[in-house]
Design an enzyme around this catalytic site. Structure first.
Site, PDB file in Angstrom:
ATOM      1  N   ILE A  88     -34.906 -32.537  23.504  1.00 32.33           N
ATOM      2  CA  ILE A  88     -33.456 -32.708  23.485  1.00 32.33           C
ATOM      3  C   ILE A  88     -32.966 -32.545  24.917  1.00 32.33           C
ATOM      4  O   ILE A  88     -33.338 -31.592  25.606  1.00 32.33           O
ATOM      5  CB  ILE A  88     -32.810 -31.663  22.545  1.00 32.33           C
ATOM      6  CG1 ILE A  88     -33.235 -31.951  21.101  1.00 32.33           C
ATOM      7  CG2 ILE A  88     -31.294 -31.674  22.688  1.00 32.33           C
ATOM      8  CD1 ILE A  88     -32.838 -30.884  20.115  1.00 32.33           C
ATOM      9  N   ASN A 103     -33.485 -45.142  24.321  1.00 35.28           N
ATOM     10  CA  ASN A 103     -34.412 -44.402  23.467  1.00 35.28           C
ATOM     11  C   ASN A 103     -34.793 -45.285  22.291  1.00 35.28           C
ATOM     12  O   ASN A 103     -34.029 -46.174  21.887  1.00 35.28           O
ATOM     13  CB  ASN A 103     -33.744 -43.126  22.949  1.00 35.28           C
ATOM     14  CG  ASN A 103     -34.688 -42.282  22.100  1.00 35.28           C
ATOM     15  OD1 ASN A 103     -35.863 -42.099  22.450  1.00 35.28           O
ATOM     16  ND2 ASN A 103     -34.212 -41.784  20.978  1.00 35.28           N
ATOM     17  N   HIS A 105     -35.962 -44.849  18.290  1.00 33.05           N
ATOM     18  CA  HIS A 105     -35.993 -43.842  17.219  1.00 33.05           C
ATOM     19  C   HIS A 105     -36.540 -44.491  15.953  1.00 33.05           C
ATOM     20  O   HIS A 105     -36.127 -45.596  15.594  1.00 33.05           O
ATOM     21  CB  HIS A 105     -34.578 -43.303  16.978  1.00 33.05           C
ATOM     22  CG  HIS A 105     -34.552 -42.212  15.957  1.00 33.05           C
ATOM     23  ND1 HIS A 105     -34.967 -40.926  16.240  1.00 33.05           N
ATOM     24  CD2 HIS A 105     -34.209 -42.219  14.651  1.00 33.05           C
ATOM     25  CE1 HIS A 105     -34.865 -40.203  15.144  1.00 33.05           C
ATOM     26  NE2 HIS A 105     -34.406 -40.950  14.165  1.00 33.05           N
ATOM     27  N   SER A 132     -34.885 -48.205  15.644  1.00 28.17           N
ATOM     28  CA  SER A 132     -33.672 -48.559  16.395  1.00 28.17           C
ATOM     29  C   SER A 132     -33.868 -48.274  17.876  1.00 28.17           C
ATOM     30  O   SER A 132     -34.406 -47.221  18.237  1.00 28.17           O
ATOM     31  CB  SER A 132     -32.486 -47.707  15.919  1.00 28.17           C
ATOM     32  OG  SER A 132     -32.322 -47.757  14.517  1.00 28.17           O
ATOM     33  N   ASP A 141     -29.666 -38.742  18.989  1.00 31.08           N
ATOM     34  CA  ASP A 141     -29.937 -39.960  18.211  1.00 31.08           C
ATOM     35  C   ASP A 141     -28.638 -40.634  17.746  1.00 31.08           C
ATOM     36  O   ASP A 141     -28.618 -41.339  16.732  1.00 31.08           O
ATOM     37  CB  ASP A 141     -30.822 -39.657  16.985  1.00 31.08           C
ATOM     38  CG  ASP A 141     -32.171 -39.084  17.382  1.00 31.08           C
ATOM     39  OD1 ASP A 141     -32.684 -39.476  18.443  1.00 31.08           O
ATOM     40  OD2 ASP A 141     -32.709 -38.247  16.636  1.00 31.08           O
TER      41      ASP A 141
HETATM   42  C1  GAR Z   1     -42.365 -43.513  18.040  1.00 32.43           C
HETATM   43  O1  GAR Z   1     -42.425 -43.758  16.652  1.00 32.43           O
HETATM   44  C2  GAR Z   1     -40.939 -43.245  18.455  1.00 32.43           C
HETATM   45  O2  GAR Z   1     -40.008 -44.014  17.757  1.00 32.43           O
HETATM   46  C3  GAR Z   1     -40.812 -41.797  18.109  1.00 32.43           C
HETATM   47  O3  GAR Z   1     -42.018 -41.225  18.481  1.00 32.43           O
HETATM   48  C4  GAR Z   1     -43.052 -42.191  18.377  1.00 32.43           C
HETATM   49  C5  GAR Z   1     -43.775 -42.262  19.697  1.00 32.43           C
HETATM   50  O4  GAR Z   1     -44.897 -43.093  19.588  1.00 32.43           O
HETATM   51  N1  GAR Z   1     -39.701 -41.199  18.780  1.00 32.43           N
HETATM   52  C6  GAR Z   1     -38.974 -40.213  18.272  1.00 32.43           C
HETATM   53  O5  GAR Z   1     -39.190 -39.720  17.186  1.00 32.43           O
HETATM   54  C7  GAR Z   1     -37.843 -39.744  19.151  1.00 32.43           C
HETATM   55  N2  GAR Z   1     -36.982 -38.868  18.441  1.00 32.43           N
HETATM   56  P1  GAR Z   1     -45.654 -43.563  20.900  1.00 32.43           P
HETATM   57  O6  GAR Z   1     -45.910 -42.298  21.725  1.00 32.43           O
HETATM   58  O7  GAR Z   1     -46.946 -44.132  20.368  1.00 32.43           O
HETATM   59  O8  GAR Z   1     -44.816 -44.560  21.621  1.00 32.43           O
END
Ligand code: GAR
Length: 213
Positions: A88, A103, A105, A132, A141
């Protein structure tokens, strides 16, 4: 456009950006708050500079974000891409990069802000779920969404299966939004509304198809 990518883990969204060689960006640095993040290996493999800034070395969120700010300064990014950066951010940090920080999400915002989005979508009995890409604002978010991708929730899904289906779409929508931004086609206006080619996006754009992917 010089870009800094912030990660905490696997870095598959980072990889999707690296793999799109035609994007008009240069990833100047990948920064992780987790020393063991696999995404750091992906970056090094691609010849991108990496930095680890562990939150465990800082007493407060403010102190961490000030250090992050100073570190990023070195790379003069025109865009900060949060790609699975599980922290955060303080209002001061967010304000500094207002309109220049995106970002991704793993939900169809405003549904399921926060953590464990796939499990929560299943528990809520959703039949459609997704991801998103949004501008980052002080509200967690809660910033304006630019582009979403929808996927079906299928019988027999568990959070892992659903996450994989969503992630596959994430790799489509994040490079697209980064491209628009780097091309100067996408911006956040003074009223905090996203504009694409000058037009206010009243609703998030949708990746056209509904696929199993
Ligand atoms: C992804 O699913 C992203 O959307 C999420 O973490 C994952 C990272 O995957 N992000 C969140 O939850 C942010 N609040 P990655 O490291 O393989 O890109």
């Amino acid at each position: 456009m010089p870009v800094a990518v912030l990660i905490s883990g696997n870095g598959s969204n980072l990889q999707a950006l690296i793999d799109r060689a035609d994007l008009p960006i240069r990833i100047r640095a990948v920064v992780s708050n987790e020393p063991g993040a696999f995404g750091l290996k992906r970056a090094r493999r691609a010849g991108i500079e990496t930095r680890v800034l562990s939150h465990r070395d800082y007493r407060s969120r403010e102190a961490y974000d000030a250090a992050l700010d100073a570190l990023l300064d070195e790379f003069e990014p025109g865009l900060i891409v949060l790609a699975g950066f599980m922290r955060i951010l303080t209002p001061t940090f967010v304000a500094r990069f207002r309109g220049r920080m995106l970002n991704i999400h793993p939900s169809l915002l405003p549904r399921f802000r926060g953590l464990h989005t796939h499990r929560r979508a299943l528990e809520a009995g959703e039949t459609v779920h997704g991801a998103s890409v949004h501008f980052v604002t002080e509200e967690l978010d809660g910033g304006p969404v630019v582009l979403q991708a929808r996927v079906p929730v299928l019988p027999g899904d568990d959070p892992e299966k659903l996450a994989a289906r969503v992630l596959n779409r994430e790799h489509r929508i994040y490079p697209q939004v980064v491209r628009w931004f780097a091309q100067g086609r996408l911006r956040l206006d003074a009223a905090g509304r996203p504009r694409l080619d000058g037009q206010v996006l009243k609703h998030p754009l949708q990746l056209a198809e509904l696929t199993v992917g």
